[in-house]
Motif scaffolding. Structure first.
Motif, mmCIF file in Angstrom:
data_model
loop_
_atom_site.group_PDB
_atom_site.id
_atom_site.type_symbol
_atom_site.label_atom_id
_atom_site.label_comp_id
_atom_site.label_asym_id
_atom_site.label_seq_id
_atom_site.Cartn_x
_atom_site.Cartn_y
_atom_site.Cartn_z
ATOM 1 N N TYR A 68 14.318 -6.287 -5.505
ATOM 2 C CA TYR A 68 13.421 -5.914 -4.417
ATOM 3 C C TYR A 68 12.120 -5.330 -4.979
ATOM 4 N N LYS A 69 12.249 -4.452 -5.969
ATOM 5 C CA LYS A 69 11.057 -3.850 -6.568
ATOM 6 C C LYS A 69 10.134 -4.930 -7.124
ATOM 7 N N THR A 70 10.733 -5.908 -7.808
ATOM 8 C CA THR A 70 9.944 -6.978 -8.420
ATOM 9 C C THR A 70 9.196 -7.784 -7.369
ATOM 10 N N ARG A 71 9.886 -8.111 -6.274
ATOM 11 C CA ARG A 71 9.254 -8.919 -5.230
ATOM 12 C C ARG A 71 8.195 -8.121 -4.470
ATOM 13 N N PHE A 72 8.483 -6.852 -4.190
ATOM 14 C CA PHE A 72 7.508 -6.019 -3.496
ATOM 15 C C PHE A 72 6.235 -5.869 -4.335
ATOM 16 N N ASN A 73 6.388 -5.931 -5.648
ATOM 17 C CA ASN A 73 5.283 -5.696 -6.575
ATOM 18 C C ASN A 73 4.648 -6.992 -7.056
ATOM 19 N N SER A 74 5.027 -8.119 -6.450
ATOM 20 C CA SER A 74 4.611 -9.423 -6.981
ATOM 21 C C SER A 74 3.228 -9.858 -6.502
ATOM 22 N N GLY A 75 2.658 -9.181 -5.515
ATOM 23 C CA GLY A 75 1.322 -9.535 -5.042
ATOM 24 C C GLY A 75 0.313 -8.492 -5.466
ATOM 25 N N GLY A 76 -0.297 -7.840 -4.497
ATOM 26 C CA GLY A 76 -1.250 -6.766 -4.786
ATOM 27 C C GLY A 76 -0.664 -5.424 -4.402
ATOM 28 N N THR A 77 -0.618 -4.485 -5.339
ATOM 29 C CA THR A 77 -0.081 -3.145 -5.092
ATOM 30 C C THR A 77 -1.191 -2.126 -5.312
ATOM 31 N N PHE A 78 -1.487 -1.342 -4.275
ATOM 32 C CA PHE A 78 -2.614 -0.410 -4.328
ATOM 33 C C PHE A 78 -2.219 0.924 -3.710
ATOM 34 N N ASP A 79 -2.716 1.996 -4.298
ATOM 35 C CA ASP A 79 -2.361 3.322 -3.795
ATOM 36 C C ASP A 79 -3.531 3.969 -3.069
ATOM 37 N N ILE A 80 -3.187 4.934 -2.199
ATOM 38 C CA ILE A 80 -4.171 5.797 -1.547
ATOM 39 C C ILE A 80 -3.933 7.202 -2.069
ATOM 40 N N GLN A 81 -4.955 7.790 -2.635
ATOM 41 C CA GLN A 81 -4.855 9.141 -3.175
ATOM 42 C C GLN A 81 -5.340 10.157 -2.145
ATOM 43 N N PRO A 82 -4.982 11.423 -2.309
ATOM 44 C CA PRO A 82 -5.505 12.448 -1.401
ATOM 45 C C PRO A 82 -7.023 12.412 -1.365
ATOM 46 N N PRO A 83 -7.619 12.599 -0.186
ATOM 47 C CA PRO A 83 -9.076 12.481 -0.064
ATOM 48 C C PRO A 83 -9.817 13.626 -0.735
ATOM 49 N N GLU A 84 -10.972 13.307 -1.302
ATOM 50 C CA GLU A 84 -11.844 14.320 -1.861
ATOM 51 C C GLU A 84 -12.604 15.009 -0.719
ATOM 52 N N ILE A 85 -13.281 16.108 -1.032
ATOM 53 C CA ILE A 85 -13.953 16.910 -0.010
ATOM 54 C C ILE A 85 -14.936 16.062 0.804
ATOM 55 N N ILE A 92 0.860 -1.188 0.000
ATOM 56 C CA ILE A 92 0.000 0.000 0.000
ATOM 57 C C ILE A 92 0.893 1.233 0.000
ATOM 58 N N TYR A 93 0.656 2.147 -0.927
ATOM 59 C CA TYR A 93 1.494 3.346 -0.963
ATOM 60 C C TYR A 93 0.651 4.602 -1.150
ATOM 61 N N GLY A 94 1.209 5.712 -0.712
ATOM 62 C CA GLY A 94 0.552 7.010 -0.807
ATOM 63 C C GLY A 94 1.308 8.013 0.037
ATOM 64 N N LYS A 95 1.033 9.268 -0.153
ATOM 65 C CA LYS A 95 1.752 10.318 0.562
ATOM 66 C C LYS A 95 1.473 10.265 2.057
ATOM 67 N N SER A 96 2.327 10.953 2.812
ATOM 68 C CA SER A 96 2.216 10.958 4.262
ATOM 69 C C SER A 96 0.863 11.497 4.714
ATOM 70 N N GLY A 97 0.308 10.835 5.736
ATOM 71 C CA GLY A 97 -0.924 11.325 6.334
ATOM 72 C C GLY A 97 -2.203 10.908 5.662
ATOM 73 N N LEU A 98 -2.148 9.925 4.748
ATOM 74 C CA LEU A 98 -3.355 9.512 4.024
ATOM 75 C C LEU A 98 -4.008 8.254 4.603
ATOM 76 N N GLY A 99 -3.368 7.591 5.573
ATOM 77 C CA GLY A 99 -4.017 6.446 6.217
ATOM 78 C C GLY A 99 -3.334 5.107 6.032
#
Length: 541
Positions: A347-364, A231-238
């Motif tokens: 490392y990138k390949t193994r980290f990306n070998s399962g499910g990779t999902f992002d968290i975007q900044p929240p809408e209003i 799971i990836y996304g900018k700081s403070g997104l959850g």
């Protein structure tokens, strides 16, 4: 009723529930998308849910709303039955589930998985070993939980990352030949229950998929298509919230499983200490590895901090391979996608070998839901259910804050404190604007104007001021112009007529441009990143 009529009734129910007092519409959109109407007649409807978790949460928090809507629509009381459809659970890209609770009910209990990963002793794999034979699973009943274990410790969302010790480049990485006598790992099950759970995570379009995958892993850890979960996304997104929620859910419902949560800085500390003690205590390195390799679920937060830490990455790679090859779950988080972390390709390949999902900044809508959630949390903790915050103040905080949820929460806390302890129980919007004038890193600004935004957009997209306010309609210029209008609306809250005048356009063109960018943002990740970068440029300027 035929299927078309049933779908129509359900659509009307969803629409009506979103209008009820105390309901956040975006939460209903996210949550009810996990329910599917199957059969209906006068006074009866059957729905199917994707998981037991969803079924339980609906029955505890939303079933009365559904019954109320049906009775209002059809004129008779309804019986609502919810069953679990296991074929829906298998879909890896299912939308997310529970929204923020309107109260603080006991957490739902999900069935434990049928088997747990085996505890066979194996020699640790080398960094190049990407797979190993998977031992036969054993019953979970054979693993006895610690008699003293309780759910895990709190991890505040705003916790700062501790300073990382420097790796010693000449450390010897001795590999123990066997782990039969390794000490038991230190358990995270001996500390108080964390407040970071799935129940109080506010979901919206920006985080729905990551949330859904996190709940799927928590309910059935170790499934290959989500192992590892990244799971990836900018700081403070959850991100930390979701990792802790996984940990707490498994500790609560599957206490026989060993869950280990570590921030990457803690992992680095552990490795450095074990390596430093190796000369005087030969078991230190072996015990360090055992504390991670004995986990059924390993959660590592902020792995981007391991950039440049080659030795720690190597040992983590060995642990990672051993756990995943034995069907045990690994969950990782970072502030960027694996491909953007400065580490070796393997490392990138193994980290990306399962499910990779992002968290975007929240809408209003999501930010407003978070504001309401924090207020409810305060009411429950302080036993002050009579406390209220005017709707216009809640909306102002949601619209003015940046994407960082910690900043949003601190703004709500500041207003609550002023209302309750600052002798201002009847604060107005003007009072709050003055109180939070220098609080937000983004949002409306008195010093910012449309010309500042135009200048930033012109520089970013390499177009001239004459072009952006002129009549040319080439794709690149039109795109820059629409983004500039969108930012004027978002950052300055300018009326559409005023925006149009700044670009030699009318009200309808400004409205169309803003709407067009809002639509594109829902689907275009690159555009979201560009606008985030532009907002940062504008703030720094």
């Amino acid at each position: 009723m035929n299927s078309e009529e049933i779908q129509q009734i359900w659509a009307e129910v969803c629409s009506r529930v979103k209008g009820y007092e105390g309901i956040v519409p975006s939460q209903i959109d996210a949550f009810f998308s996990m329910l599917h109407p199957q059969a209906a007649s006068d006074g009866f409807i059957m729905l199917t849910a994707n998981t037991d978790f969803i079924k339980t949460w609906i029955e505890r928090n939303y079933i009365d709303y559904i019954k109320r809507a049906l009775e209002e629509l059809r004129g008779v009381p309804f019986t609502v039955i919810i069953e679990v459809d296991p074929t829906q659970t298998a879909a890896p890209a299912a939308p997310a589930a529970p929204a923020v609770p309107t109260a603080a009910p006991a957490p739902p209990t999900a069935p434990a998985p049928q088997s747990a990963p085996a505890r066979a002793v194996a020699a640790p794999p080398t960094p190049s070993a990407e797979a190993a034979p998977t031992p036969a699973p054993v019953s979970q009943a054979s693993r006895q939980p610690d008699a003293t274990s309780v759910p895990t410790a709190p991890m505040p969302a705003a916790a700062s990352t501790p300073e990382q010790p420097k790796e010693t480049s000449d450390q010897t990485q001795e590999q123990p030949a066997t782990e039969e006598h390794a000490e038991a790992p230190e358990s995270d099950n001996s500390t108080p229950l964390s407040t970071l759970t799935f129940e109080n995570f506010v979901i919206g379009d920006s985080n729905r998929l990551a949330y859904s995958m996190a709940t799927a892993v928590a309910e059935a850890p170790g499934k290959p298509h989500l192992n590892p979960l990244f799971i990836y996304g900018k700081s403070g997104l959850g991100k930390t919230h979701l990792l802790r929620a996984i940990q707490n859910y498994i500790n609560r419902n599957m206490p026989q499983l060993q869950v280990v949560y570590k921030d990457s800085a803690e992992l680095l500390d552990d490795y450095t200490e074990a390596s430093a003690a190796h000369d005087t205590e030969k078991s230190s390195y072996k015990n360090f590895k055992a504390s991670y390799e004995d986990a059924d679920v390993l959660l590592v937060d902020d792995v981007q901090y391991l950039q440049g830490k080659k030795q720690t990455l190597d040992i983590m790679f060995q642990i990672f391979n051993k756990l995943t090859s034995q069907g045990r779950q690994v969950v990782l988080s970072a502030d960027r996608a694996p491909k953007n972390i400065d580490i070796d390709e393997r490392y990138k390949t193994r980290f990306n070998s399962g499910g990779t999902f992002d968290i975007q900044p929240p809408e209003i809508e999501t930010k407003l839901g978070i504001v309401k959630s924090f207020i409810r949390e305060y009411q429950e903790q302080e036993g002050s259910m009579a406390f209220t915050m005017p709707a216009d103040i809640q909306t102002y905080i949601a619209e003015s804050s940046s994407s960082n949820i910690r900043e949003l929460k601190s703004a709500v806390t500041k207003v609550i404190f002023q209302m309750t302890y600052g002798n201002q129980p009847n604060m107005t919007l003007a009072d709050v604007r003055a109180l939070l004038e220098n609080h937000f890193s983004g949002g409306p600004s008195k010093r910012l104007n449309a010309e500042d935004i135009q200048k930033a957009v012109e520089g970013f997209y390499k177009v001239s001021h004459t072009e952006i306010v002129g009549k040319r309609r080439s794709r690149s210029i039109t795109n820059a112009r629409q983004i500039a209008m969108y930012l004027c609306r978002q950052l300055l809250d300018m009326p559409y007529e005023s925006i149009g005048k700044k670009f030699n356009r009318d009200h309808s063109t400004a409205l169309y441009s803003v709407t067009m960018i809002e639509t594109k943002l829902k689907e275009n990740r690159l555009l979201r990143e560009e606008i985030e970068a532009l907002q940062q440029i504008i703030r720094e300027a």
